[in-house]
Design a protein around this motif. Structure first.
Motif, short mmCIF file in Angstrom:
data_model
loop_
_atom_site.label_atom_id
_atom_site.label_comp_id
_atom_site.label_asym_id
_atom_site.label_seq_id
_atom_site.Cartn_x
_atom_site.Cartn_y
_atom_site.Cartn_z
N LYS A 47 0.84 -1.21 0.00
CA LYS A 47 0.00 0.00 0.00
C LYS A 47 0.87 1.25 0.00
O LYS A 47 0.63 2.18 -0.78
N LEU A 50 2.57 1.73 -3.38
CA LEU A 50 1.60 2.24 -4.35
C LEU A 50 1.29 3.71 -4.11
O LEU A 50 1.26 4.51 -5.05
N LEU A 51 1.07 4.09 -2.86
CA LEU A 51 0.81 5.50 -2.54
C LEU A 51 1.98 6.38 -2.97
O LEU A 51 1.78 7.41 -3.61
N ILE A 64 -10.31 4.26 -9.56
CA ILE A 64 -10.05 3.00 -8.87
C ILE A 64 -11.34 2.19 -8.90
O ILE A 64 -12.39 2.65 -8.45
N LEU A 122 -6.99 10.17 -2.53
CA LEU A 122 -6.28 8.94 -2.88
C LEU A 122 -5.84 8.19 -1.62
O LEU A 122 -6.08 6.98 -1.48
N LEU A 126 -7.27 4.49 -0.55
CA LEU A 126 -6.37 3.35 -0.41
C LEU A 126 -6.33 2.82 1.02
O LEU A 126 -6.30 1.61 1.23
N ASN A 127 -6.36 3.71 1.98
CA ASN A 127 -6.37 3.25 3.37
C ASN A 127 -7.64 2.49 3.71
O ASN A 127 -7.63 1.59 4.53
N THR A 129 -9.63 0.81 1.37
CA THR A 129 -9.97 -0.31 0.49
C THR A 129 -8.83 -1.27 0.17
O THR A 129 -9.07 -2.31 -0.44
N PHE A 130 -7.60 -0.96 0.54
CA PHE A 130 -6.49 -1.77 0.07
C PHE A 130 -6.48 -3.19 0.62
O PHE A 130 -5.79 -4.06 0.09
N TYR A 139 -9.11 -5.34 -8.10
CA TYR A 139 -8.75 -3.98 -7.72
C TYR A 139 -7.93 -3.40 -8.86
O TYR A 139 -6.89 -3.96 -9.22
N ILE A 141 -6.47 0.28 -10.88
CA ILE A 141 -6.23 1.73 -10.85
C ILE A 141 -5.86 2.15 -12.25
O ILE A 141 -5.01 1.53 -12.90
#
Length: 146
Positions: A47, A50-51, A64, A122, A126-127, A129-130, A139, A141
């Motif tokens: 995560k 990716l971030l 997403i 973002l 992400l926090n 749904t990751f 998933y 993007i």
């Protein structure tokens, strides 16, 4: 520091079939990338990787798309509305099966697509749904609404 694995794949019918999800593309897509960090807390590492990558791209909007479990649909709708995040909800043609005390249930999986307009949204998405791709749920993007 985690080790990072990156694999580039040419997109073809065979590639899409091998993913194990029912995927159709509205536009042409040449390449897909699988990126993974390895380590003790690999989900959090992935995560964060990716971030960092998406923050460095600083390209918005991002789209997403992800599949949730049927009983989570209302929870995510509420979450997106409370956080002023644009979304669409579609139910896929494929069917999934779940079981409970009353027996077998089949449903069409809910698939959300959210439009991310800035880095704060973002990070929030992400926090929230990751954990889904960490559970091998679909998933995706994209820089386009594909």
């Amino acid at each position: 520091m985690a080790e990072i694995w990156i694999k580039e794949e040419r997109v073809s019918k065979k590639f899409l079939d091998d993913l194990g999800h029912y995927i159709s593309l509205d536009e042409e897509l040449d390449t897909a990338y699988f990126i993974a960090a390895d380590g003790e807390d690999y989900v959090e590492e992935n995560k964060n990787l990716l971030l960092d990558f998406l923050f460095s791209q600083n390209k918005y909007p991002l789209f997403i798309s992800f599949i949730v479990y049927e009983d989570q649909t209302d929870e995510y709708i509420t979450f997106f509305k409370e956080n002023n995040i644009d979304f669409t909800l579609n139910h896929l043609e494929e069917k999934r099966t779940s079981y409970d005390f009353f027996g077998k249930h089949q449903y069409h999986p809910p698939c959300f697509t959210v439009k991310i307009k800035d880095s704060n949204s973002l990070a929030l998405i992400l926090n929230e749904t990751f954990w889904l791709p960490a559970q091998n749920e679909f998933y995706s993007i994209s820089f386009s609404d594909n």
